[in-house]
Design a protein around this motif. Structure first.
Motif, PDB file in Angstrom:
ATOM      1  N   VAL A  21       0.841  -1.210   0.000  1.00 28.30           N
ATOM      2  CA  VAL A  21       0.000   0.000   0.000  1.00 28.30           C
ATOM      3  C   VAL A  21       0.870   1.252   0.000  1.00 28.30           C
ATOM      4  O   VAL A  21       0.599   2.211  -0.727  1.00 28.30           O
ATOM      5  CB  VAL A  21      -0.963  -0.010   1.210  1.00 28.30           C
ATOM      6  CG1 VAL A  21      -1.638   1.334   1.394  1.00 28.30           C
ATOM      7  CG2 VAL A  21      -1.998  -1.109   1.039  1.00 28.30           C
ATOM      8  N   PHE A  25       0.655   3.911  -3.100  1.00 35.13           N
ATOM      9  CA  PHE A  25       0.168   5.266  -2.861  1.00 35.13           C
ATOM     10  C   PHE A  25       1.277   6.310  -2.843  1.00 35.13           C
ATOM     11  O   PHE A  25       0.999   7.501  -2.948  1.00 35.13           O
ATOM     12  CB  PHE A  25      -0.637   5.328  -1.562  1.00 35.13           C
ATOM     13  CG  PHE A  25      -2.091   5.044  -1.766  1.00 35.13           C
ATOM     14  CD1 PHE A  25      -2.980   6.078  -1.984  1.00 35.13           C
ATOM     15  CD2 PHE A  25      -2.559   3.746  -1.768  1.00 35.13           C
ATOM     16  CE1 PHE A  25      -4.319   5.828  -2.197  1.00 35.13           C
ATOM     17  CE2 PHE A  25      -3.898   3.477  -1.978  1.00 35.13           C
ATOM     18  CZ  PHE A  25      -4.779   4.513  -2.189  1.00 35.13           C
ATOM     19  N   SER A  26       2.532   5.912  -2.711  1.00 38.73           N
ATOM     20  CA  SER A  26       3.605   6.904  -2.735  1.00 38.73           C
ATOM     21  C   SER A  26       3.749   7.528  -4.122  1.00 38.73           C
ATOM     22  O   SER A  26       4.259   8.631  -4.262  1.00 38.73           O
ATOM     23  CB  SER A  26       4.927   6.287  -2.287  1.00 38.73           C
ATOM     24  OG  SER A  26       5.329   5.295  -3.205  1.00 38.73           O
ATOM     25  N   LYS A  28       1.043   8.183  -5.993  1.00 41.58           N
ATOM     26  CA  LYS A  28      -0.197   8.925  -6.247  1.00 41.58           C
ATOM     27  C   LYS A  28      -0.350  10.040  -5.227  1.00 41.58           C
ATOM     28  O   LYS A  28      -1.286  10.076  -4.442  1.00 41.58           O
ATOM     29  CB  LYS A  28      -1.391   7.981  -6.168  1.00 41.58           C
ATOM     30  CG  LYS A  28      -1.367   6.875  -7.187  1.00 41.58           C
ATOM     31  CD  LYS A  28      -2.577   5.995  -7.060  1.00 41.58           C
ATOM     32  CE  LYS A  28      -2.550   4.905  -8.103  1.00 41.58           C
ATOM     33  NZ  LYS A  28      -3.733   4.069  -8.054  1.00 41.58           N
ATOM     34  N   ARG A  29       0.563  10.967  -5.208  1.00 43.90           N
ATOM     35  CA  ARG A  29       0.556  12.039  -4.212  1.00 43.90           C
ATOM     36  C   ARG A  29      -0.652  12.978  -4.357  1.00 43.90           C
ATOM     37  O   ARG A  29      -1.026  13.645  -3.411  1.00 43.90           O
ATOM     38  CB  ARG A  29       1.837  12.854  -4.298  1.00 43.90           C
ATOM     39  CG  ARG A  29       3.048  12.071  -3.901  1.00 43.90           C
ATOM     40  CD  ARG A  29       4.259  12.976  -3.791  1.00 43.90           C
ATOM     41  NE  ARG A  29       5.445  12.225  -3.498  1.00 43.90           N
ATOM     42  CZ  ARG A  29       5.836  11.866  -2.294  1.00 43.90           C
ATOM     43  NH1 ARG A  29       5.117  12.186  -1.265  1.00 43.90           N
ATOM     44  NH2 ARG A  29       6.937  11.178  -2.123  1.00 43.90           N
ATOM     45  N   HIS A  31      -3.701  12.057  -4.819  1.00 39.98           N
ATOM     46  CA  HIS A  31      -4.911  11.388  -4.341  1.00 39.98           C
ATOM     47  C   HIS A  31      -5.447  12.123  -3.118  1.00 39.98           C
ATOM     48  O   HIS A  31      -4.690  12.590  -2.280  1.00 39.98           O
ATOM     49  CB  HIS A  31      -4.596   9.922  -4.007  1.00 39.98           C
ATOM     50  CG  HIS A  31      -5.813   9.090  -3.791  1.00 39.98           C
ATOM     51  ND1 HIS A  31      -6.428   8.998  -2.583  1.00 39.98           N
ATOM     52  CD2 HIS A  31      -6.525   8.308  -4.641  1.00 39.98           C
ATOM     53  CE1 HIS A  31      -7.472   8.200  -2.675  1.00 39.98           C
ATOM     54  NE2 HIS A  31      -7.550   7.756  -3.933  1.00 39.98           N
ATOM     55  N   ASP A  33      -6.935  11.140  -0.380  1.00 46.46           N
ATOM     56  CA  ASP A  33      -6.671  10.523   0.921  1.00 46.46           C
ATOM     57  C   ASP A  33      -5.218  10.074   1.063  1.00 46.46           C
ATOM     58  O   ASP A  33      -4.920   9.158   1.830  1.00 46.46           O
ATOM     59  CB  ASP A  33      -7.586   9.306   1.114  1.00 46.46           C
ATOM     60  CG  ASP A  33      -9.035   9.693   1.237  1.00 46.46           C
ATOM     61  OD1 ASP A  33      -9.313  10.804   1.706  1.00 46.46           O
ATOM     62  OD2 ASP A  33      -9.893   8.870   0.856  1.00 46.46           O
ATOM     63  N   PHE A  34      -4.322  10.726   0.356  1.00 45.78           N
ATOM     64  CA  PHE A  34      -2.920  10.310   0.339  1.00 45.78           C
ATOM     65  C   PHE A  34      -2.321  10.239   1.747  1.00 45.78           C
ATOM     66  O   PHE A  34      -1.753   9.226   2.143  1.00 45.78           O
ATOM     67  CB  PHE A  34      -2.098  11.265  -0.536  1.00 45.78           C
ATOM     68  CG  PHE A  34      -0.625  11.030  -0.481  1.00 45.78           C
ATOM     69  CD1 PHE A  34      -0.067   9.941  -1.136  1.00 45.78           C
ATOM     70  CD2 PHE A  34       0.212  11.868   0.235  1.00 45.78           C
ATOM     71  CE1 PHE A  34       1.295   9.700  -1.084  1.00 45.78           C
ATOM     72  CE2 PHE A  34       1.567  11.633   0.302  1.00 45.78           C
ATOM     73  CZ  PHE A  34       2.114  10.552  -0.373  1.00 45.78           C
ATOM     74  N   VAL A  37      -3.896   7.436   4.040  1.00 43.86           N
ATOM     75  CA  VAL A  37      -3.505   6.086   3.632  1.00 43.86           C
ATOM     76  C   VAL A  37      -2.055   5.809   3.996  1.00 43.86           C
ATOM     77  O   VAL A  37      -1.734   4.746   4.540  1.00 43.86           O
ATOM     78  CB  VAL A  37      -3.738   5.890   2.113  1.00 43.86           C
ATOM     79  CG1 VAL A  37      -3.126   4.592   1.620  1.00 43.86           C
ATOM     80  CG2 VAL A  37      -5.215   5.929   1.795  1.00 43.86           C
ATOM     81  N   ILE A  38      -1.190   6.759   3.744  1.00 38.58           N
ATOM     82  CA  ILE A  38       0.236   6.569   4.050  1.00 38.58           C
ATOM     83  C   ILE A  38       0.458   6.441   5.551  1.00 38.58           C
ATOM     84  O   ILE A  38       1.192   5.557   6.018  1.00 38.58           O
ATOM     85  CB  ILE A  38       1.082   7.712   3.448  1.00 38.58           C
ATOM     86  CG1 ILE A  38       1.063   7.655   1.916  1.00 38.58           C
ATOM     87  CG2 ILE A  38       2.509   7.662   3.965  1.00 38.58           C
ATOM     88  CD1 ILE A  38       1.678   6.415   1.321  1.00 38.58           C
TER      89      ILE A  38
END
Length: 132
Positions: A21, A25-26, A28-29, A31, A33-34, A37-38
């Motif tokens: 994850v 997500f790293s 998709k900065r 996004h 809910d970045f 999620v991170i």
């Protein structure tokens, strides 16, 4: 031993899932809910890493025979069964708090006993309980 191995495997799966994850997500900065999620993935990663280290130390102690033993007056607390199933029992010897599975020790009832307990040194999980 099988349950111990499956628990260890489950922790590794959580660790790898958190890393996946974080990796996805790293990139998709933008996004929405970045950050959430991170932060959540890092939290799951750190908790999984801690649990893997504790489990590894317990596994090493179990394989090398470095199991702790305590003898004395044990106060045993058995929770009421719930709809989800049985919860773990709690054993208190002096100031030492240990835990074990109700299914692992079906003969243990709530009360105070003179006992001999063998347990894993880091997670404090009981592997042998003998009433004297």
């Amino acid at each position: 031993m099988i349950a111990f191995s499956l628990g260890f495997l489950f922790k590794i799966i959580w660790l790898l899932g958190a890393l996946t994850v974080i990796q996805i997500f790293s990139k998709k900065r933008d996004h929405k809910d970045f950050k959430k999620v991170i932060i959540t993935a890092w939290l799951v990663f750190l908790i999984s890493l801690f649990l893997i280290v504790v489990s590894s130390l317990d596994l090493i102690a179990l394989m090398s025979g470095n199991i702790k033993e305590s003898v004395g007056v044990c106060q045993v607390y058995v929770p009421e069964p719930t709809a989800k199933g049985s919860e773990g029992l709690e054993i208190v010897i002096d100031s030492l708090r240990l835990s074990g599975g109700v299914n692992d020790f079906p003969y243990v009832k709530e009360g105070t006993y003179q006992c001999n307990v063998k347990y894993l040194p880091y997670s404090k999980i009981v592997i042998e309980f003998v009433k004297e």
